[in-house]
Design an enzyme around this catalytic site. Structure first.
Site, PDB file in Angstrom:
ATOM      1  N   ASP A  61       0.933  -1.211   0.014  1.00 51.18           N
ATOM      2  CA  ASP A  61      -0.002   0.056  -0.059  1.00 51.18           C
ATOM      3  C   ASP A  61       0.935   1.095  -0.137  1.00 51.18           C
ATOM      4  O   ASP A  61       2.124   1.082   0.453  1.00 51.18           O
ATOM      5  CB  ASP A  61      -0.950  -0.126   1.254  1.00 51.18           C
TER       6      ASP A  61
ATOM      7  N   ASN B  77     -10.869  -2.722  -5.591  1.00 43.80           N
ATOM      8  CA  ASN B  77      -9.974  -1.518  -6.538  1.00 43.80           C
ATOM      9  C   ASN B  77     -10.864  -1.178  -8.054  1.00 43.80           C
ATOM     10  O   ASN B  77     -10.387  -0.135  -8.265  1.00 43.80           O
ATOM     11  CB  ASN B  77      -8.752  -2.141  -6.783  1.00 43.80           C
TER      12      ASN B  77
HETATM   13  C1  IPE Z   1      -5.316  -2.904  -0.657  1.00 44.69           C
HETATM   14  O1  IPE Z   1      -5.169  -1.524  -0.474  1.00 44.69           O
HETATM   15  C2  IPE Z   1      -5.215  -3.416  -2.089  1.00 44.69           C
HETATM   16  C3  IPE Z   1      -3.924  -3.576  -2.388  1.00 44.69           C
HETATM   17  C4  IPE Z   1      -2.856  -3.572  -1.952  1.00 44.69           C
HETATM   18  C5  IPE Z   1      -3.972  -4.177  -3.907  1.00 44.69           C
HETATM   19  P1  IPE Z   1      -6.107  -0.247  -0.760  1.00 44.69           P
HETATM   20  O2  IPE Z   1      -5.470   0.849  -0.641  1.00 44.69           O
HETATM   21  O3  IPE Z   1      -7.078  -0.609  -1.805  1.00 44.69           O
HETATM   22  O4  IPE Z   1      -6.970  -0.413   0.665  1.00 44.69           O
HETATM   23  P2  IPE Z   1      -7.814   0.393   1.142  1.00 44.69           P
HETATM   24  O5  IPE Z   1      -8.756   1.004   0.407  1.00 44.69           O
HETATM   25  O6  IPE Z   1      -6.744   1.720   1.692  1.00 44.69           O
HETATM   26  O7  IPE Z   1      -8.523   0.101   2.718  1.00 44.69           O
HETATM   27  C1  IPE Z   2      -1.536   0.340  -3.141  1.00 45.60           C
HETATM   28  O1  IPE Z   2      -1.318   1.587  -3.472  1.00 45.60           O
HETATM   29  C2  IPE Z   2      -1.701  -0.141  -4.663  1.00 45.60           C
HETATM   30  C3  IPE Z   2      -2.937  -0.865  -5.099  1.00 45.60           C
HETATM   31  C4  IPE Z   2      -3.913  -0.831  -4.550  1.00 45.60           C
HETATM   32  C5  IPE Z   2      -2.942  -1.353  -6.560  1.00 45.60           C
HETATM   33  P1  IPE Z   2      -2.401   2.792  -3.426  1.00 45.60           P
HETATM   34  O2  IPE Z   2      -2.768   3.105  -4.751  1.00 45.60           O
HETATM   35  O3  IPE Z   2      -3.370   2.121  -2.522  1.00 45.60           O
HETATM   36  O4  IPE Z   2      -1.589   4.067  -2.425  1.00 45.60           O
HETATM   37  P2  IPE Z   2      -2.631   4.885  -1.764  1.00 45.60           P
HETATM   38  O5  IPE Z   2      -3.178   4.259  -0.627  1.00 45.60           O
HETATM   39  O6  IPE Z   2      -3.565   5.599  -2.500  1.00 45.60           O
HETATM   40  O7  IPE Z   2      -1.427   5.617  -1.077  1.00 45.60           O
HETATM   41 MG    MG Z   3      -4.267   2.258  -0.522  1.00 47.82          MG
END
Ligand code: IPE
Ligand code: IPE
Ligand code: MG
Length: 253
Positions: A30, A78
């Site tokens: 994340d 996502n």
């Molecule tokens: C979890 O991260 C999904 C992945 C790392 C692919 P998210 O960024 O989607 O999770 P939330 O929305 O902060 O809970």
């Molecule tokens: C995790 O990074 C990757 C995926 C969910 C694919 P994020 O895109 O969720 O990064 P933040 O949480 O917005 O910083």
């Molecule tokens: Mg995230």
């Protein structure tokens, strides 16, 4: 000429007990978006940096002697993101699968996927299936990409299979459900790493994570690397895993 010590040597020097490594590490990668934002870049640039990190961590985990690495690449939730980000992610995953194929074969990595793969759009799906096929015979680290994955969806899919098979209610056991998850042959994770500071599961491996140790770091995924991996393993080795028993009982085992 000075030689860079291998990762096992470095981990050992940092205090890691190489005989007590977690067998299976799962990672919620994340913070790609926050990393990009912090650098004045588009979010997709953060995902590209995250891909670079994943390469380093996968090879690092393999060098260290980790048997299984499972990473969260795209959750079923996502899809709610802006269309251009979702499309960019699928493109990146496709490109990565094609670009890394040869290297993964050479490094003896066995690639797997977990998730509702049928709903992954082409050509990403095809590229992933080719990667799985080409690395099927490899005997090194098992690398599982959780893609279009949801922990609840996985349990629902397992229960649907039980019903399709006509399983009587009294045969619906924990073992029966576990045997119908996406990768039933992979042991449950011992250590779950989450980057970027969030203290939640975000629907990752809900069933399998029942007794895994959670390690959260403030570092975003693009900032994560071998040294962070060593820190996570060190934290894991300081934990007492009790599985519902008393500490004395677990020491006696
Ligand atoms: C979890 O991260 C999904 C992945 C790392 C692919 P998210 O960024 O989607 O999770 P939330 O929305 O902060 O809970
Ligand atoms: C995790 O990074 C990757 C995926 C969910 C694919 P994020 O895109 O969720 O990064 P933040 O949480 O917005 O910083
Ligand atoms: Mg995230």
């Amino acid at each position: 000429m000075s030689q860079t010590p291998g990762l096992r040597d470095r981990a050992s020097a940092a205090g890691v007990d190489l005989a007590r490594l977690p067998r299976h590490i799962a990672v919620i990668m994340d913070g790609n978006g926050r990393w990009a934002q912090g650098h004045g870049f588009q979010r997709l640039q953060g995902h590209y940096e995250g891909y670079r990190t994943l390469k380093e961590v996968l090879l690092g985990a393999s060098d260290l002697g980790i048997e299984y690495l499972t990473v969260y690449g795209f959750s079923v939730e996502n899809w709610r993101r802006p269309e251009d980000e979702v499309g960019g992610l699928w493109k990146l995953i496709e490109q990565a699968a094609r670009t890394e194929l040869r290297g993964l074969v050479e490094n003896n990595v066995r690639a797997r996927v977990a998730g509702r793969i049928d709903e992954v759009p082409e050509p990403t799906r095809g590229a992933l299936l080719e990667l799985i096929d080409s690395t099927r015979g490899n005997t090194g680290i098992v690398f599982t990409l959780a893609i279009n994955y949801g922990g609840r969806a996985e349990i629902v899919d397992a229960v649907r299979r039980l019903i399709h098979e006509g399983t009587p209610a009294e045969d619906v056991t924990e073992e029966a459900i576990a045997a119908r998850l996406y990768c039933p042959d992979i042991p449950e994770p011992d250590l779950m790493v989450r980057t970027a500071g969030e203290m939640r599961w975000s629907n990752f491996l809900l069933w399998q994570a029942a007794y895994c140790e959670l390690y959260v770091t403030e570092a975003t995924w693009p900032q994560f690397g071998e040294d962070e991996l060593i820190r996570a393993v060190l934290a894991y080795q300081r934990r007492d895993r009790k599985f519902g028993m008393t500490l004395e009982q677990t020491k006696a085992v």
